[in-house]
Design an enzyme around this catalytic site. Structure first.
Site, PDB file in Angstrom:
ATOM      1  N   HIS A 207     -17.341   5.044 -14.712  1.00 23.09           N
ATOM      2  CA  HIS A 207     -17.272   6.476 -14.411  1.00 23.09           C
ATOM      3  C   HIS A 207     -17.785   7.209 -15.650  1.00 23.09           C
ATOM      4  CE1 HIS A 207     -14.990   6.478 -10.529  1.00 23.09           C
ATOM      5  NE2 HIS A 207     -14.879   5.209 -10.878  1.00 23.09           N
ATOM      6  N   CYS A 238     -11.182   8.992  -8.736  1.00 21.26           N
ATOM      7  CA  CYS A 238     -10.139   8.231  -8.075  1.00 21.26           C
ATOM      8  C   CYS A 238      -8.960   9.170  -7.885  1.00 21.26           C
ATOM      9  CB  CYS A 238      -9.735   7.027  -8.926  1.00 21.26           C
ATOM     10  SG  CYS A 238      -8.357   6.117  -8.215  1.00 21.26           S
TER      11      CYS A 238
HETATM   12  P1  HMG Z   1       3.040   1.967   0.434  1.00 18.88           P
HETATM   13  O1  HMG Z   1       3.437   3.350   0.790  1.00 18.88           O
HETATM   14  O2  HMG Z   1       3.804   1.233  -0.612  1.00 18.88           O
HETATM   15  O3  HMG Z   1       2.848   1.031   1.716  1.00 18.88           O
HETATM   16  O4  HMG Z   1       1.514   2.041  -0.022  1.00 18.88           O
HETATM   17  P2  HMG Z   1       3.784   0.624   2.882  1.00 18.88           P
HETATM   18  O5  HMG Z   1       3.437  -0.786   3.196  1.00 18.88           O
HETATM   19  O6  HMG Z   1       5.206   0.997   2.586  1.00 18.88           O
HETATM   20  O7  HMG Z   1       3.257   1.540   4.081  1.00 18.88           O
HETATM   21  C1  HMG Z   1       3.453   2.938   4.122  1.00 18.88           C
HETATM   22  C2  HMG Z   1       2.759   3.503   5.364  1.00 18.88           C
HETATM   23  O8  HMG Z   1       1.342   3.344   5.251  1.00 18.88           O
HETATM   24  C3  HMG Z   1       3.167   2.796   6.644  1.00 18.88           C
HETATM   25  O9  HMG Z   1       3.073   3.747   7.697  1.00 18.88           O
HETATM   26  C4  HMG Z   1       2.066   1.775   6.832  1.00 18.88           C
HETATM   27  O10 HMG Z   1       1.881   1.405   8.180  1.00 18.88           O
HETATM   28  C5  HMG Z   1       0.861   2.524   6.325  1.00 18.88           C
HETATM   29  P3  HMG Z   1       4.406   4.393   8.372  1.00 18.88           P
HETATM   30  O11 HMG Z   1       5.202   3.213   8.830  1.00 18.88           O
HETATM   31  O12 HMG Z   1       5.065   5.162   7.241  1.00 18.88           O
HETATM   32  O13 HMG Z   1       3.851   5.248   9.445  1.00 18.88           O
HETATM   33  N1  HMG Z   1      -0.173   1.635   5.788  1.00 18.88           N
HETATM   34  C6  HMG Z   1      -1.431   1.587   6.224  1.00 18.88           C
HETATM   35  N2  HMG Z   1      -2.070   2.282   7.188  1.00 18.88           N
HETATM   36  C7  HMG Z   1      -3.368   1.969   7.392  1.00 18.88           C
HETATM   37  N3  HMG Z   1      -4.053   1.034   6.647  1.00 18.88           N
HETATM   38  C8  HMG Z   1      -3.423   0.347   5.688  1.00 18.88           C
HETATM   39  C9  HMG Z   1      -2.061   0.609   5.445  1.00 18.88           C
HETATM   40  N4  HMG Z   1      -1.175   0.098   4.580  1.00 18.88           N
HETATM   41  C10 HMG Z   1      -0.019   0.737   4.792  1.00 18.88           C
HETATM   42  N5  HMG Z   1      -4.109  -0.546   4.977  1.00 18.88           N
HETATM   43  C11 HMG Z   1      -0.674   1.023  -0.180  1.00 18.88           C
HETATM   44  C12 HMG Z   1       0.824   0.868  -0.464  1.00 18.88           C
HETATM   45  C13 HMG Z   1      -1.368  -0.077  -0.944  1.00 18.88           C
HETATM   46  C14 HMG Z   1      -0.909   0.886   1.312  1.00 18.88           C
HETATM   47  C15 HMG Z   1      -1.128   2.434  -0.653  1.00 18.88           C
HETATM   48  O14 HMG Z   1      -0.702   2.609  -1.971  1.00 18.88           O
HETATM   49  C16 HMG Z   1      -2.617   2.645  -0.587  1.00 18.88           C
HETATM   50  O15 HMG Z   1      -3.212   2.650   0.488  1.00 18.88           O
HETATM   51  N6  HMG Z   1      -3.244   2.834  -1.777  1.00 18.88           N
HETATM   52  C17 HMG Z   1      -4.692   3.012  -1.844  1.00 18.88           C
HETATM   53  C18 HMG Z   1      -5.022   3.926  -2.997  1.00 18.88           C
HETATM   54  C19 HMG Z   1      -6.524   4.037  -3.113  1.00 18.88           C
HETATM   55  O16 HMG Z   1      -7.269   3.883  -2.159  1.00 18.88           O
HETATM   56  N7  HMG Z   1      -6.987   4.313  -4.359  1.00 18.88           N
HETATM   57  C20 HMG Z   1      -8.397   4.455  -4.606  1.00 18.88           C
HETATM   58  C21 HMG Z   1      -9.135   3.145  -4.585  1.00 18.88           C
HETATM   59  S1  HMG Z   1      -9.059   2.238  -6.116  1.00 18.88           S
HETATM   60  C22 HMG Z   1     -10.312   2.955  -7.065  1.00 18.88           C
HETATM   61  O17 HMG Z   1     -10.869   3.959  -6.719  1.00 18.88           O
HETATM   62  C23 HMG Z   1     -10.761   2.244  -8.327  1.00 18.88           C
HETATM   63  C24 HMG Z   1     -12.105   1.540  -8.139  1.00 18.88           C
HETATM   64  O18 HMG Z   1     -13.135   2.461  -7.788  1.00 18.88           O
HETATM   65  C25 HMG Z   1     -12.522   0.826  -9.442  1.00 18.88           C
HETATM   66  C26 HMG Z   1     -12.411   1.694 -10.689  1.00 18.88           C
HETATM   67  O19 HMG Z   1     -12.973   2.807 -10.714  1.00 18.88           O
HETATM   68  O20 HMG Z   1     -11.780   1.220 -11.635  1.00 18.88           O
HETATM   69  C27 HMG Z   1     -12.035   0.470  -7.039  1.00 18.88           C
HETATM   70 MG    MG Z   2     -14.210   3.740  -9.274  1.00 17.23          MG
END
Ligand code: HMG
Ligand code: MG
Length: 303
Positions: A207, A238
């Site tokens: 980034h 992010c």
């Molecule tokens: P959580 O709240 O601990 O998960 O989140 P949970 O298992 O308790 O689930 C909570 C709710 O989310 C539930 O729904 C699940 O069904 C739903 P409810 O029962 O409350 O209605 N859920 C989902 N729904 C759809 N698809 C799924 C899913 N998983 C759970 N896959 C979790 C844990 C990991 C899911 C959450 O923290 C999350 O989705 N985080 C993603 C954050 C993200 O996307 N960050 C950006 C990407 S990383 C990045 O950008 C860095 C990178 O570019 C590299 C760099 O720059 O260094 C890659």
């Molecule tokens: Mg990134």
């Protein structure tokens, strides 16, 4: 050493995950198709993460299903857990990316899990992906600094990268999530990881928050890396990394590679036009200096 560099375009995912403006799925699909038409052969399309966490990508299934796929092009998507992988498999995804962090504090904020919990969570994902014949890429975030804990130990970067590689990820992308790295540190970090994992299995993901991304990429190219993540128009950020700005712009990386005489297979003019187009869609200027300069040269202003 090969002079050919593969760009992994992350704009549709890393860029659009952070937009406050809601973007129609049709625009996301058009962006991906335009990027492929520019010559990019790896375009990260979207994320099957929790829509509660990243509402901007809640349309992941529609976007992925809507892309007219081209033979020989990879369309990886992010998955954080088995639920995400199953959603991705249901629409025919052939490559996924899992993401871990080298910083404990960032891991908690980004995926609500410790590093150890996240690595455990990946085991069933790797197994299911193997059974489904789906390739898995691995990310390590915060390799040069963390917005919450500051310093990140090099040992932690190497340990997490090695774990993902040994678990079966074909490539490990090393992410400077908040763009704090400088060339010497970037090269030292890359070389430390490359002492455990072949350089051919490593990618860099910068980034540009502090304006060092191109210098960092240059240093890493000199150290031997040949896969670079970037985002058209410098889209990106992010949502769980306070202060993180856009990814390095793909147009700027292409200009750097041309200057170094390294091949990449991308049409720089078409890429600059795509950067301009998506920036217009988002209602702001492109962050790519090379893209803006190229377009200005092609249509000089008349006094
Ligand atoms: P959580 O709240 O601990 O998960 O989140 P949970 O298992 O308790 O689930 C909570 C709710 O989310 C539930 O729904 C699940 O069904 C739903 P409810 O029962 O409350 O209605 N859920 C989902 N729904 C759809 N698809 C799924 C899913 N998983 C759970 N896959 C979790 C844990 C990991 C899911 C959450 O923290 C999350 O989705 N985080 C993603 C954050 C993200 O996307 N960050 C950006 C990407 S990383 C990045 O950008 C860095 C990178 O570019 C590299 C760099 O720059 O260094 C890659
Ligand atoms: Mg990134």
């Amino acid at each position: 050493m090969s002079d050919s560099v593969r760009l992994v375009e992350v704009g549709p995912r890393d860029g659009l995950q952070n937009e406050s403006k809601s973007i129609p799925a049709a625009v996301k699909i058009e962006l991906i198709e335009r990027l492929v038409a520019c010559g990019l052969c790896s375009v990260e399309a979207t994320s099957f993460v929790s829509p509660k966490w990243v509402p901007q990508l809640a349309d992941a299934a529609d976007v992925f299903a809507g892309i007219r796929k081209q033979v020989g092009v990879r369309y990886p998507v992010l998955v954080p857990n088995l639920q995400g992988l199953e959603r991705a498999l249901a629409v025919g995804v052939e490559e996924v990316a899992i993401f871990a962090a080298a910083s404990e504090a960032f891991s908690q904020r980004n995926i609500n899990a410790s590093i150890a919990e996240s690595l455990q969570r990946f085991e069933p994902i790797m197994h299911r992906a193997r059974v489904a014949g789906v390739a898995v890429r691995g990310y390590v975030s915060t390799v040069l600094g963390c917005p919450y804990q500051g310093e990140v130990a090099l040992n932690d970067v190497v340990r997490v990268a090695k774990y993902l590689y040994q678990a079966g990820c074909y490539e490990i992308s090393l992410g400077d999530t908040i763009g704090v790295g400088t060339p010497r540190r970037a090269r030292t970090m890359l070389n430390a990881v490359a002492s455990e994992i072949p350089m051919t299995a490593l990618a860099v993901h910068f980034h540009d928050t502090w304006g060092q991304a191109i210098a960092n990429i240059h240093a890493c190219l000199e150290a031997g890396v040949r896969v670079v993540d970037s985002a058209v128009a410098g889209l990106g950020g992010c949502p769980y990394a306070a202060g993180a700005s856009g990814n390095v712009a793909s147009e700027d990386v292409v200009y750097l590679l041309d200057g170094l005489g390294m091949s990449h297979g991308i049409d720089a003019s078409a890429l600059a036009r795509t950067g301009e187009w998506i920036s217009t869609q988002l209602g702001r200027a492109s962050s790519s200096k090379a893209g803006r300069a190229l377009l200005a040269r092609q249509s000089p202003a008349v006094d």
